[in-house]
Write a protein that holds these residues in place. Structure first.
Motif, short mmCIF file in Angstrom:
data_model
loop_
_atom_site.label_atom_id
_atom_site.label_comp_id
_atom_site.label_asym_id
_atom_site.label_seq_id
_atom_site.Cartn_x
_atom_site.Cartn_y
_atom_site.Cartn_z
N ALA A 1 0.85 -1.20 -0.12
CA ALA A 1 -0.08 -0.12 -0.02
C ALA A 1 0.85 1.31 0.09
CB ALA A 1 -0.84 -0.01 1.22
N ASN A 2 2.18 1.20 0.63
CA ASN A 2 2.88 2.38 0.59
C ASN A 2 3.87 2.49 -0.48
OD1 ASN A 2 1.84 3.04 3.19
ND2 ASN A 2 3.41 1.80 4.36
N GLY A 3 3.87 1.59 -1.36
CA GLY A 3 4.62 1.45 -2.58
C GLY A 3 6.26 0.91 -2.26
N ASN A 4 6.31 0.21 -1.06
CA ASN A 4 7.84 -0.08 -0.48
C ASN A 4 7.91 -1.78 -0.80
OD1 ASN A 4 7.99 2.43 0.46
ND2 ASN A 4 7.22 1.86 2.46
N LEU A 5 6.88 -2.19 -1.60
CA LEU A 5 6.91 -3.53 -1.51
C LEU A 5 8.28 -4.13 -2.71
CD1 LEU A 5 6.05 -6.44 -0.58
CD2 LEU A 5 4.32 -6.42 -2.60
N LYS A 6 9.25 -4.59 -2.47
CA LYS A 6 10.13 -5.02 -3.46
C LYS A 6 9.84 -6.13 -4.47
CE LYS A 6 14.01 -3.06 -0.73
NZ LYS A 6 15.48 -3.53 -0.11
N CYS A 7 9.13 -7.19 -3.71
CA CYS A 7 8.74 -8.24 -4.32
C CYS A 7 7.91 -9.04 -3.54
CB CYS A 7 9.93 -9.32 -5.02
SG CYS A 7 11.19 -10.02 -3.80
N THR A 8 7.10 -10.04 -4.04
CA THR A 8 6.06 -10.69 -3.13
C THR A 8 6.91 -12.06 -2.66
OG1 THR A 8 5.67 -12.20 -5.16
CG2 THR A 8 4.21 -10.34 -4.56
N MET A 9 6.51 -12.62 -1.73
CA MET A 9 6.88 -13.73 -0.96
C MET A 9 6.38 -14.88 -0.95
SD MET A 9 8.95 -11.95 2.28
CE MET A 9 10.20 -13.04 2.23
N ILE A 10 6.96 -16.07 -1.40
CA ILE A 10 6.03 -17.35 -1.62
C ILE A 10 6.11 -18.21 -0.11
CG2 ILE A 10 8.46 -18.54 -2.30
CD1 ILE A 10 6.71 -20.29 -4.14
N LEU A 11 5.14 -18.80 0.09
CA LEU A 11 5.09 -19.39 1.30
C LEU A 11 5.02 -21.00 0.90
CD1 LEU A 11 4.15 -19.36 4.32
CD2 LEU A 11 1.67 -19.68 3.55
N LYS A 12 6.07 -21.61 1.63
CA LYS A 12 6.24 -22.98 1.21
C LYS A 12 6.65 -23.75 2.43
CE LYS A 12 10.86 -22.10 -0.99
NZ LYS A 12 11.82 -22.20 -1.98
N ASN A 13 6.25 -25.21 2.37
CA ASN A 13 6.63 -26.11 3.26
C ASN A 13 8.20 -26.36 3.33
OD1 ASN A 13 6.66 -28.02 5.27
ND2 ASN A 13 4.92 -29.31 4.26
N LEU A 14 8.65 -26.20 4.62
CA LEU A 14 10.00 -26.45 4.94
C LEU A 14 10.63 -27.86 4.47
CD1 LEU A 14 11.45 -24.27 7.88
CD2 LEU A 14 12.27 -24.15 5.67
N SER A 15 9.39 -28.72 4.97
CA SER A 15 9.51 -30.48 4.78
C SER A 15 9.20 -30.52 3.21
CB SER A 15 8.61 -31.03 5.62
OG SER A 15 8.92 -30.93 7.05
N TYR A 16 9.79 -31.84 2.80
CA TYR A 16 9.44 -32.06 1.52
C TYR A 16 7.90 -32.48 1.38
CZ TYR A 16 9.30 -34.85 -2.85
OH TYR A 16 8.69 -35.24 -4.19
N ILE B 1 0.72 -25.44 9.18
CA ILE B 1 1.90 -24.76 9.63
C ILE B 1 1.90 -25.01 10.94
CG2 ILE B 1 3.05 -22.70 9.83
CD1 ILE B 1 1.43 -21.52 7.25
N THR B 2 3.02 -25.61 11.61
CA THR B 2 3.05 -25.81 13.18
C THR B 2 4.29 -25.69 13.56
OG1 THR B 2 3.71 -28.14 12.88
CG2 THR B 2 1.32 -27.65 12.93
N ASN B 3 4.56 -25.49 14.87
CA ASN B 3 5.95 -25.18 15.53
C ASN B 3 6.89 -26.31 15.23
OD1 ASN B 3 7.74 -23.30 17.02
ND2 ASN B 3 7.46 -25.18 18.54
N LYS B 4 6.42 -27.41 15.15
CA LYS B 4 7.02 -28.85 15.01
C LYS B 4 7.45 -28.95 13.18
CE LYS B 4 7.34 -33.44 16.45
NZ LYS B 4 6.53 -34.47 17.10
N GLU B 5 6.58 -28.56 12.33
CA GLU B 5 6.58 -28.58 11.10
C GLU B 5 6.55 -27.14 10.33
OE1 GLU B 5 7.29 -31.26 9.18
OE2 GLU B 5 7.54 -32.51 10.71
N PRO B 6 7.27 -26.21 10.37
CA PRO B 6 7.06 -24.76 10.01
C PRO B 6 7.26 -24.70 8.64
CG PRO B 6 9.53 -25.20 10.89
CD PRO B 6 8.73 -26.58 11.16
N TRP B 7 6.79 -23.64 8.05
CA TRP B 7 6.95 -23.23 6.88
C TRP B 7 7.80 -21.89 6.47
CZ3 TRP B 7 2.76 -24.10 2.54
CH2 TRP B 7 1.95 -25.42 2.85
N GLN B 8 8.03 -21.51 5.29
CA GLN B 8 9.13 -20.57 4.88
C GLN B 8 8.51 -19.76 4.14
OE1 GLN B 8 11.80 -21.82 2.11
NE2 GLN B 8 13.46 -20.21 2.81
N LEU B 9 8.85 -18.39 4.35
CA LEU B 9 8.56 -17.40 3.44
C LEU B 9 9.84 -16.85 2.73
CD1 LEU B 9 6.14 -14.61 5.18
CD2 LEU B 9 5.72 -15.81 2.78
N GLN B 10 9.64 -16.63 1.33
CA GLN B 10 11.05 -16.22 0.64
C GLN B 10 10.57 -15.53 -0.53
OE1 GLN B 10 12.98 -19.43 -1.86
NE2 GLN B 10 14.66 -19.31 -0.79
#
Length: 589
Positions: free
Chosen positions: A242-257, A289-298
């Motif tokens: 909204a402020n025009g400061n977003l460099k790029c979007t971030m993908i949400l993905k599982n840290l586990s296979y 998404i859990t503390n034991k099986e976390p996900w990642q934003l990249q």
């Protein structure tokens, strides 16, 4: 298209069992085509005379041949234990090691392959290159028993080397076993230590390690341990946008296979309702998404070319590197030399040498190559500390021999020789197609459009098919002759497949009145036959003329046994992964 649904029929075990029965029936009905493929390949090899043996012989200099003729005692003795017997990459490494041993009379080579009980019918078990095939406990059942079984097998066979070809869940346990094998059995373990494996195996830790410790180029990363954290990150990114400061979007993905959601490419910021729907979806699918099986934003790096890369490293020294274009479901491989990726790998190895870590092993990366300031720049997306199926590009006889040597006793001369050989095999000259690796039935099933039964095409397949409609039907001489060779097998298989075809027709998965669909299927069939007519350039991932049986075993024994298990359990499954040799089950590894 789905089967006509009644209530929740599409989610019932009966539905998944029906899919399994039809898929199993399809594979068994196609056995005549598999036999024809083997006969055609063997005939082509026979027509080429003793070319393979000649290449094997030419792998040594005249002086070396004279020395070896005078030598009757094996001065270098290797017993190599490998895991992952179900996978094509294990079969390929086994053949490479055997090639190395057979091409050097002063080398004594013994190869032992291990695999868990549910894959007891693995194709590698049927390979003439394997001396012993043994069953071990799955780490999903008991990590300790898994490690003890490997240790016992190494001790029993007096192994000199352990080469893990790990499934995602196994790599960490293989690293934990490293010290014990090296200390107790004086073995060489071709894998990294637990501390480094833990970093490389975790997408977030890997990204943080690159940015903070090695200080080399990599995308931003953040860990997400619960739904509320995902919502908080989404809110922050919404405000940046909204402020025009977003460099790029971030993908949400599982840290586990995660074979189910690895292709979602779900991005933040998004609307609150969209995020809630996705969080609900992954929870229903069994991957919350859990503390034991976390996900990642990249950082989501758009408008670039994605590549996969595999490297072999010995004591922080790069031994060999291969790259190929990446896709959502990677089952086609060529070798490309990508300067920006090699430059990043060199930076990675140089920076790693300045740390306390010592890297030995086989690992793979996903890269996104972007244009920045008119130059190609490589960004690492993730790392997996295990062998990649990309290793199947090392597939001519002399290349196999060299790979086997590099795995066990790398030298600067062998490393340079591999570069030369890869340039020879994968350089486009005078319009001649480059070598590429494919899996026979994965390509054959791509002829059929995605449906409730077959789903082997990419998500954008409809767009690809629309473009193909513009093409003319052209049949080359080679394609026509190949068609004639396969015609008897095609007729027999089609007769056997009639029940499956009828079911697909009445569920509208195949529309006999849709001439556009018929034309596209014909075009794809012709392209498939054209590839089969070039056996020196289009190389099947499991087939080798000197070891043909595993091709039949993979497609009609190993995969069939896993389909039978899925039919018995009624578990939800997506498709067959022919490179791994498994049925991709929801919640599976």
């Amino acid at each position: 298209n789905d089967l006509p649904q009644s209530g929740n029929m599409v989610h019932s075990p009966t539905y998944h069992r029906l899919r399994g029965i039809l898929q199993l029936s399809t594979l068994l009905s196609l056995l005549p085509i598999s036999i024809t493929f083997i006969c055609a390949q063997l005939w082509h090899n026979f027509r080429n005379g003793e070319a393979a043996k000649k290449n094997l012989s030419d792998n040594r200099s005249v002086e070396e041949k004279d020395d070896l003729l005078n030598s009757t005692i094996s001065t270098r003795q290797y017993t190599v234990v490998l895991t992952g017997g179900k996978m094509s990459k294990t079969l390929h490494l086994v053949r490479s090691l055997r090639c190395f041993g057979d091409s050097n009379p002063d080398v004594s080579m013994r190869i032992v392959v291990l695999e868990q009980d549910k894959f007891r019918h693995s194709a590698t078990r049927f390979s003439s290159c394997v001396d012993s095939f043994e069953l071990i406990t799955s780490p999903r059942i008991s990590p300790d028993a898994y490690m003890n079984d490997i240790y016992d097998a190494c001790k029993k066979h007096q192994a000199t080397h352990f080469l893990p070809v790990a499934a995602p869940v196994e790599a960490v346990y293989d690293s934990k076993l490293k010290g014990r094998l090296e200390t107790d059995l004086a073995m060489k373990v071709l894998h990294m230590d637990p501390a480094l494996c833990d970093i490389l195996d975790d997408k977030h830790k890997f990204g943080t390690f690159l940015r903070e410790e090695l200080k080399i180029r990599s995308p931003r990363t953040a860990i997400v341990t619960c739904n509320d954290e995902a919502r908080a990150h989404n809110k922050t990114l919404q405000e940046e946008k909204a402020n025009g400061n977003l460099k790029c979007t971030m993908i949400l993905k599982n840290l586990s296979y995660d074979p189910i959601h690895r292709l979602d490419l779900f991005q933040l910021p998004t609307s609150d309702s969209n995020l809630e729907k996705y969080l609900q979806k992954i929870e229903i699918d069994g991957n919350p998404i859990t503390n034991k099986e976390p996900w990642q934003l990249q950082d989501f790096l758009a408008n670039g070319q994605e590549y996969s890369a595999m490297i072999i490293v010995r004591d922080n020294k790069l031994v060999t590197l291969t790259c190929c274009p990446s896709s959502a479901s990677q089952l086609n491989y060529v070798h490309l030399e990508i300067p920006s990726i090699r430059a990043w790998i060199n930076d990675f190895m140089s920076s790693l040498q300045q740390t306390e870590h010592t890297l030995t092993g086989q690992l793979c990366f996903d890269f996104m190559v972007l244009k920045e300031g008119g130059k190609d720049v490589a960004y690492p997306i993730e790392c997996n500390p295990r062998v990649h199926s990309q290793c199947t590009i090392y597939n001519t006889v002399d290349v196999r021999c060299t790979l086997g040597a590099l795995l066990l006793e790398s030298t600067p001369e062998a490393e340079e020789k591999m570069k030369v050989l890869l340039r020879r095999d994968y350089t486009d000259k005078n319009g001649k197609p480059m070598k590429n690796v494919f899996w026979f039935y994965n390509e054959l099933f791509k002829i059929v459009p995605n449906s409730w039964l077959f789903s082997y095409n990419d998500a954008n397949d409809e767009k690809i098919r629309a473009k193909q409609l513009m093409s003319d039907i052209v049949i080359s001489k080679r394609t026509f002759y190949t068609f004639l060779v396969y015609l008897p097998a095609i007729v027999v298989s089609l007769v056997l497949l009639l029940p499956v075809i009828i079911i697909l027709y009445f569920t509208r998965s195949i529309n006999g009145n849709d001439m556009r669909q018929a034309k596209i299927m014909l075009l794809r069939l012709l392209a498939f036959l054209e590839n089969l007519s070039h056996p020196d350039e289009c190389i099947e991932g499991d087939f080798w003329c000197q070891d043909p049986l595993p091709f039949i075993a993979k497609n009609h024994i190993q995969v069939s046994s896993r389909l039978l298990a899925s039919i018995k359990s009624g578990v939800e499954w997506k498709k067959i992964d022919f490179a791994i040799g498994k049925v991709v089950e929801v919640g599976g590894d």
